[in-house]
Scaffold this motif. Structure first.
Motif: not given
Ligand code: FRU
Length: 544
Positions: A223, A237-239, A297-298
Motif C-alpha cells: 500500500k 494506491s495498492d500494488f 501514485t501507482r
C-alpha cells in the motif's frame, strides 16, 4: 531447481504464533540446559560459538537479531537499526538495535534505539532525514531524523492485542537517541489489521512529498501513502499481482526506488522489492523484485508473469536461502542504491546453533539496473569500500591451471576461515567444475560451489558443510540457471566463519548461504568431474 516444499496455507496464518512458540521452546530448552549466558554476563560459556562469529558481517554482541531497519546514511555514518530482542537469544520483545559504520564493513554497536514496552513491540520500518523539518519535530537548524516503524500492540494498550499500525519517533542528536511521537500511531487501517506493517519511507522529489510503501502481509498487497509532514498520511494506491503466485505467502518489507537503466540517467526505472515468506526461490524467505514505472501514485510492473506456481519465473535479489528483509539506505551518498539483507531464513532462523547471538547481516551490496538477456535486471556487488579493502591486502595469485577429472587444494598455503576469492572458471569438457570452500583436508567435508555444464546451472551445495542437522528445514542445495558467456564464469566468493556469498558474473547472480563448519576445515579445493576445466585469474585474499 531444488526447493523445499512450502508450508500449507493454513500454517501461515499461525506464522507469528509459531514464531513465538518456537522461540519460547528454544528459550525453555536453553534455560533447562543452562546453555545461554544470562544477560548480565558477557563471559564466554561452554555453549558459546565464537567459531561462527562473522568477521566481515554484522552480528550483535549478544541476543537475537532479524530484519535490517531504519537504513540511513547521515553525516558520514551508515546507520543500521535492526529487529532485536534486548532480553534473549530468541525472537521476542522486538525492539530496534543500532549500529553504525563509516565503510559498511566495520560496525560499532550502540544502545538499543527503540524498546518494546508494556503496551507495544517495535517491528520493522525505516528512517529518513527530514532536512527541511517538515514534521516540525526538530528545528530548521537541527533537522530531525524521523523513524517510521510498526507498533504491534499488546493487551492492555488502547488497541486489540496484535493490532499493527505505523508510528513515528524522532532524533535530534543525529540518530543516537529517539523519542516516540506523543500522538502515535500516525497511520492505522480501518478496520484495524494485524498484518499492516513495515513502512518504508522516501522523499518523492518530482512530487515534493514523502512516500510510504507498507504491506498488508497476508493479503499480499503493498500500500502506498503520501504525506507532507510524515505525520498525516493519504492513501495513494495498492500494488499486488493479478494472480498472486502463492496465496499463503506473506509479503513483507517493501522498498521502492529509482535507478538509471544501464547507467543512463535519462532512462530511470523503478524497482519494487517485496520480501516473500515462504515461497522464495531457495525455499522459505527471499527477496523478490519487480521493475516498472511509478507515476507518483501507482507502481506498474513492466512484466507480469503469467499465473505460475514456480518461483523461478520471478526475479530475485539473491538465489541462496539466507537473504531476507533486504532494503536500501535512504540518503545514500551520490544516489547509490546500497542494500543490506538479513542473512537467515524464517524456516530455521530460531534454531541456528549460535550463541550468545543469533542472526547476522549479509554483506552490504551496491545495486545497479542493467539490461541482461533483453530485460532490466538488478546486479548486486559488494560495496566499493570492501573491494578496496580486498585490493589493499596481500593476495595469493595464480594465472591459470587445468584440472582433469580430479580434485586438489587451490593453493596449499592459502587456507583460511575468512577469505575473498576471485577467479574465472572455464568448465570446458568437464560435467562439473568448481570450488570446495571451508573444506576438510581431503575435501569430503566442505561447501561446494560449482558449475554444472549439463544443466547450465550454478550450484551451491551445503549438504556436507558442517552442522546441517540443527534443523530439518535447513535446505541443502541452491541452484540457479546461468548460461555461460564465452564459456566462462567469473566468480567472487566471500567466505566468512558462518557464511558463503557467491557473486557470479559481476553481480548478475548472487547466492548467499549460511554454513556452520568446523573451525579446522579451512582448505580451499578445486575440482573437475568428467573432463578438463581451466581455472584462471585466481586471487585469494585473507580477510580475517
Ligand atoms: C520480516 C518481519 C517483518 C516484521 C518483523 C518482525 O522478517 O516478519 O514483517 O516487521 O519481521 O520481527
Amino acid at each position: 531447481m531444488i526447493r523445499r516444499h512450502s508450508m500449507h496455507d493454513s500454517q501461515h496464518r499461525f506464522f507469528f504464533s509459531s514464531r513465538v512458540l518456537s522461540s519460547w521452546l528454544f528459550a525453555a530448552l536453553a534455560a533447562v540446559t543452562a546453555c545461554v549466558p544470562t544477560s548480565s554476563s558477557l563471559a564466554q560459556s561452554a555453549a558459546d560459538t565464537p567459531q561462527w562469529r562473522s568477521a566481515l558481517h554484522y552480528t550483535p554482541q549478544r541476543n537475537w537479531m532479524n530484519d535490517p531497519n531504519g537504513l540511513v546514511y547521515y553525516k558520514g555514518l551508515y546507520h543500521l537499526f535492526y529487529q532485536y530482542n534486548p532480553h534473549g537469544n530468541f525472537w521476542g520483545d522486538m525492539s530496534w538495535g543500532h549500529a553504525t559504520s563509516r565503510d559498511l564493513i566495520h560496525w560499532d554497536e550502540h544502545a538499543v534505539a527503540l524498546r518494546a514496552n508494556q503496551t507495544e513491540e517495535i517491528f520493522s520500518g525505516s528512517v529518513v532525514v527530514d532536512a527541511r523539518n517538515t514534521s516540525g519535530l526538530g528545528t530548521a537548524k537541527r533537522p530531525p531524523l524521523v523513524a517510521l516503524y510498526t507498533s504491534v500492540y499488546k493487551a492492555g494498550s488502547r488497541h486489540e492485542a496484535g493490532v499493527q499500525a505505523q508510528s513515528i519517533a524522532y532524533s535530534t542528536d543525529d540518530g543516537m537517541t529517539w523519542q516516540p511521537y506523543v500522538h502515535n500511531p500516525v497511520l492505522t487501517l480501518s478496520p484495524e489489521s494485524k498484518q499492516f506493517r513495515d513502512p518504508k519511507v522516501s522523499w518523492f522529489a518530482p512530487g515534493g512529498y514523502w512516500l510510504m510503501a507498507t504491506v498488508v502481509a497476508d493479503a499480499q498487497v503493498v500500500k502506498f501513502y503520501r504525506s507532507d509532514n510524515l505525520i498525516d498520511w493519504t492513501f495513494l494506491s495498492d500494488f499486488t499481482l493479478p494472480d498472486v503466485p502463492h496465496r499463503g505467502a506473506l509479503w513483507e518489507m517493501p522498498d521502492l526506488f529509482a535507478l538509471p537503466l544501464d547507467g543512463d540517467p535519462s532512462r530511470p526505472k523503478w524497482v519494487m522489492i517485496v520480501n516473500v515468506n515462504p515461497w522464495s526461490i531457495a525455499g522459505g524467505s527471499g527477496a523478490m523484485y519487480f521493475v516498472g514505472q511509478f507515476d507518483g501514485t501507482r507502481f506498474v510492473a513492466d512484466d507480469v508473469v503469467p499465473a505460475s506456481s514456480d518461483p523461478a519465473r520471478y526475479q530475485w535479489l539473491d538465489h541462496g536461502a539466507d537473504y531476507y528483509a533486504a532494503g536500501t539506505f535512504s540518503n545514500a551518498p551520490s544516489g547509490t542504491a546500497v542494500t543490506i539483507g538479513w542473512m537467515s531464513n524464517w524456516d530455521y532462523a530460531s534454531h541456528a546453533p549460535t550463541a550468545p547471538w543469533k542472526g547476522a547481516m549479509a554483506l552490504p551490496r551496491e545495486l545497479a539496473l542493467k539490461t541482461i538477456d533483453g530485460r532490466p535486471q538488478l546486479t548486486s556487488v559488494p560495496p566499493s569500500s570492501y573491494v578496496s579493502m580486498v585490493k589493499q591486502r596481500p593476495a595469493t595469485r595464480i594465472d591459470a591451471f587445468d584440472v582433469s577429472s580430479a580434485a586438489r587444494d587451490l593453493a596449499p598455503s592459502a587456507r583460511g576461515a575468512v577469505q575473498n576469492i576471485d577467479l574465472t572458471i572455464r568448465p570446458g569438457t568437464a560435467h562439473r567444475a568448481g570450488l570446495i570452500v571451508r573444506a576438510s583436508a581431503n575435501g569430503d567435508v566442505g561447501t561446494r560451489i560449482f558449475y554444472d555444464t549439463s544443466t547450465q546451472t550454478l550450484n551451491l551445495d551445503r549438504s556436507r558443510s558442517g552442522n546441517t542437522w540443527f534443523s530439518g528445514a535447513f535446505s541443502k542445495a541452491h541452484i540457479v540457471n546461468l548460461p555461460l558467456h564465452d564459456g566462462r564464469l567469473d566468480l567472487q566468493v566471500v567466505i566468512d566463519r558462518n557464511s558463503v556469498e557467491v557473486f557470479a558474473d559481476h553481480g548478475r547472480t548472487v547466492i548467499t548461504d549460511l554454513i556452520f563448519p568446523a573451525p579446522g576445515d579451512d582448505h580451499v579445493r578445486v575440482f573437475a568431474e568428467g573432463g578438463d576445466a581451466r581455472f584462471s585469474d585466481v586471487a585469494i585474499t585473507d580477510m580475517d
